[in-house]
Design an enzyme around this catalytic site. Structure first.
Site, PDB file in Angstrom:
ATOM      1  N   GLU A  92       0.835  -1.208   0.000  1.00 29.24           N
ATOM      2  CA  GLU A  92       0.000   0.000   0.000  1.00 29.24           C
ATOM      3  C   GLU A  92       0.870   1.259   0.000  1.00 29.24           C
ATOM      4  O   GLU A  92       0.482   2.293  -0.550  1.00 29.24           O
ATOM      5  CB  GLU A  92      -0.915  -0.004   1.231  1.00 29.24           C
ATOM      6  CG  GLU A  92      -1.888  -1.168   1.272  1.00 29.24           C
ATOM      7  CD  GLU A  92      -2.506  -1.393   2.647  1.00 29.24           C
ATOM      8  OE1 GLU A  92      -3.519  -2.109   2.717  1.00 29.24           O
ATOM      9  OE2 GLU A  92      -1.976  -0.873   3.653  1.00 29.24           O
ATOM     10  N   ASP A 112     -11.974  -7.510  -0.099  1.00 36.68           N
ATOM     11  CA  ASP A 112     -12.513  -8.856   0.079  1.00 36.68           C
ATOM     12  C   ASP A 112     -13.805  -8.768   0.888  1.00 36.68           C
ATOM     13  O   ASP A 112     -14.211  -7.689   1.323  1.00 36.68           O
ATOM     14  CB  ASP A 112     -11.492  -9.748   0.794  1.00 36.68           C
ATOM     15  CG  ASP A 112     -11.105  -9.190   2.164  1.00 36.68           C
ATOM     16  OD1 ASP A 112     -11.871  -9.406   3.111  1.00 36.68           O
ATOM     17  OD2 ASP A 112     -10.055  -8.524   2.266  1.00 36.68           O
TER      18      ASP A 112
END
Length: 226
Positions: A12, A191
């Site tokens: 990230e 997710d």
């Protein structure tokens, strides 16, 4: 104005570094953590890769505040718990530490005796996120666990009303709240916090997408002194 950014995961953090390097950024290692700093007009932006989890996130936030940051931002991936789809981008409006557990001594899950248990994003920063378009608001839950159990996710939703779950935001929000510093978190849904969560998360994380970095950059440009 000095703006601090807390980013947990290396995958990230890498896209943010790539963006910052186009702005003559300076890399360093501070307090054992990778940092990158650049200027945007009259603003200094300092980002820290804190590492995954609540302790790492809180420590990095405290470090940035000690360095004089007047606003703290966060970005990362989260698992959907309720009402969100993979690929959605959300601005956290509230943050709850879901895994704090004193039930053995008669407390409810998440209850911290004589302490605040839910923290809130700064209203002005939330409004900036709203102005970008395509960013939803969500209630975020946090815990030191990768949530891949649908029943546990359902329990967290029923108890705390959360829409997504991560491993950092409530810890950062706690530090910022006690120091009275504005905080905002942007999270992308990777997710569904179920038995496929691990593979789905890895797939999105490995892409090292620029989406959140570009949104952070837009918010930074819009921030005015509080």
């Amino acid at each position: 104005m000095k703006i601090g950014i807390v980013i947990a995961d290396a995958f990230e953090y890498t896209p943010f570094c790539a963006f910052a390097e186009t702005r003559n950024a300076v890399k360093s290692v501070r307090h054992g953590r990778s940092c990158i700093t650049y200027t945007d007009g009259d603003k200094t932006v300092a980002a820290v890769q804190c590492g995954i989890g609540k302790v790492n996130a809180a420590t990095a936030a405290a470090f940035l505040l000690a360095e004089g940051c007047e606003v703290i931002l966060n970005a990362g991936l989260s698992g959907a718990v309720s009402g969100l789809l993979k690929g959605d981008v959300v601005a956290g409006e509230s943050f709850t530490e879901c895994d704090f557990d004193l039930r053995a001594i008669g407390r409810t899950l998440g209850e911290k005796p004589d302490q605040q248990s839910v923290f809130y994003a700064d209203k002005h920063l939330l409004a900036l996120a709203d102005s970008l378009g395509g960013v939803k608001r969500a209630k975020l839950g946090t815990g030191d666990v990768f949530l891949s159990d649908k029943e546990r996710a359902k329990t967290f939703h029923q108890l705390f009303g959360i829409h997504a779950f991560d491993m950092e935001t409530a810890a950062i929000a706690s530090v910022c709240t006690f120091d009275k510093v504005p905080f905002l978190s942007l999270r992308k849904i990777s997710d569904n916090a179920d038995d496929a969560a691990t593979d789905d998360y890895r797939e999105m994380n490995d892409r090292q997408e620029m989406d959140l970095t570009l949104l952070l950059a837009q918010i930074i440009k819009k921030i005015e002194r509080f």
